[in-house]
Design an enzyme around this catalytic site. Structure first.
Site: not given
Length: 316
Positions: A235, A264, A282
């Site tokens: 992450r 993000e 991602h």
């Protein structure tokens, strides 16, 4: 499951959405203007017993409080840090995620990012496309991946799959986790600084919890050093992004392969100009096959809940 009211937090997968629509009473929250969502939830809360989200949009305390009939949160992801687990626990709300089915894809991407970063594949591609090969000659020498020391933060399902793949390239594997793992020959480091000092490539593959927020900070980055490469398929918040950028610009870190970012979908623009980074949006689990398997697991967990059977992949 026809009577099950399901709140879908965001568009996830066309197949999953169509199946939820066919099997359940589906409410699409993202289609409701933000200013009207509170009223929408109040009006439909008696019918909503399940919520489907992912690692980006889960179930915070406000959403849970707005849904008094909520029984289960089903995540189309492995990560569950966007779910208020304490609130769910206090309400007796079940939580599931989608582990295992995406392990191979994420591990594949970690190796791909490692090779692409060290061999500067994206930069070489741009060099060729710009006709620089013809006008400036041979592209710069790069660094090999085979035979390097790969350090892994988090030797769980994904970390172990990454290690197995790196071993096939003749890499020496070492790792850090909360406790030393049994039944492995990989070298264990009880602290991350020591791990980073010893490896050429450092891969972040641990869950995001309070203890792993910014687990890769300036000290870790400096220990990895000017020839080291950081790979993050965990992450974005695992890494202090400001410190990472500073190290890349100043040459204190050799390179980085990043599939995740701290804020993000915002990605710091300065990263776009650096030839020692490889960036992906991602997409660790984003293959047709895996996203279908993740969707099926979401559906099977919902079915198990409705049938009062054991959940397949419970978090709570």
């Amino acid at each position: 499951m026809e009577s099950l009211g399901v709140l879908l937090m965001l568009p996830l997968n066309p197949y999953l959405e169509s199946e939820l629509d066919r099997r359940c009473k589906l409410f699409r929250l993202w289609q409701i203007p933000k200013a009207s969502r509170k009223d929408f939830l109040y009006a439909n809360s008696p019918s909503i017993r399940a919520l489907v989200g992912n690692s980006a949009v889960g179930a915070d305390a406000d959403i849970i409080d707005a849904l008094p009939q909520l029984e289960i949160v089903v995540l189309y992801s492995v990560g569950f840090d966007k779910v208020d687990l304490a609130k769910c626990r206090s309400r007796g709300i079940r939580v599931t995620n989608t582990p295992d089915v995406l392990t191979d894809d994420v591990a594949d991407l970690a190796i791909a990012l490692s090779i692409a970063t060290m061999r500067k594949i994206c930069s070489a591609d741009r060099y060729l496309r710009s006709a620089a090969w013809k006008t400036k000659g041979q592209y710069v020498f790069t660094s090999k991946f085979s035979g390097k020391t790969v350090g892994i933060i988090g030797l769980g399902r994904i970390g172990s799959a990454i290690a197995k793949r790196a071993e096939a390239f003749g890499c020496f594997i070492c790792y850090h986790s909360r406790t030393e793992k049994a039944n492995t020959t990989y070298k264990y480091y009880p602290d991350i600084i020591s791990l980073a000092k010893e490896c050429d490539v450092l891969v972040v593959a641990c869950p995001l919890i309070a203890e792993t927020q910014h687990i890769v900070d300036r000290k870790v980055i400096d220990a990895l050093g000017s020839n080291g490469v950081l790979i993050n398929i965990g992450r974005g918040s695992h890494v202090d992004e400001a410190e990472l950028i500073s190290a890349l610009v100043e040459g204190r870190l050799g390179g980085a392969g990043l599939d995740v970012f701290e804020y993000e979908p915002h990605v710091p623009g300065i990263l776009f100009s650096l030839d020692n980074v490889v960036l992906t949006p991602h997409v660790g689990s984003a293959t047709v096959e895996t996203r279908r398997a993740m969707a099926d697991l979401v559906l099977r967990n919902l079915e198990a809940h409705v049938m009062n059977n054991p959940l397949l992949t419970p978090v709570l």
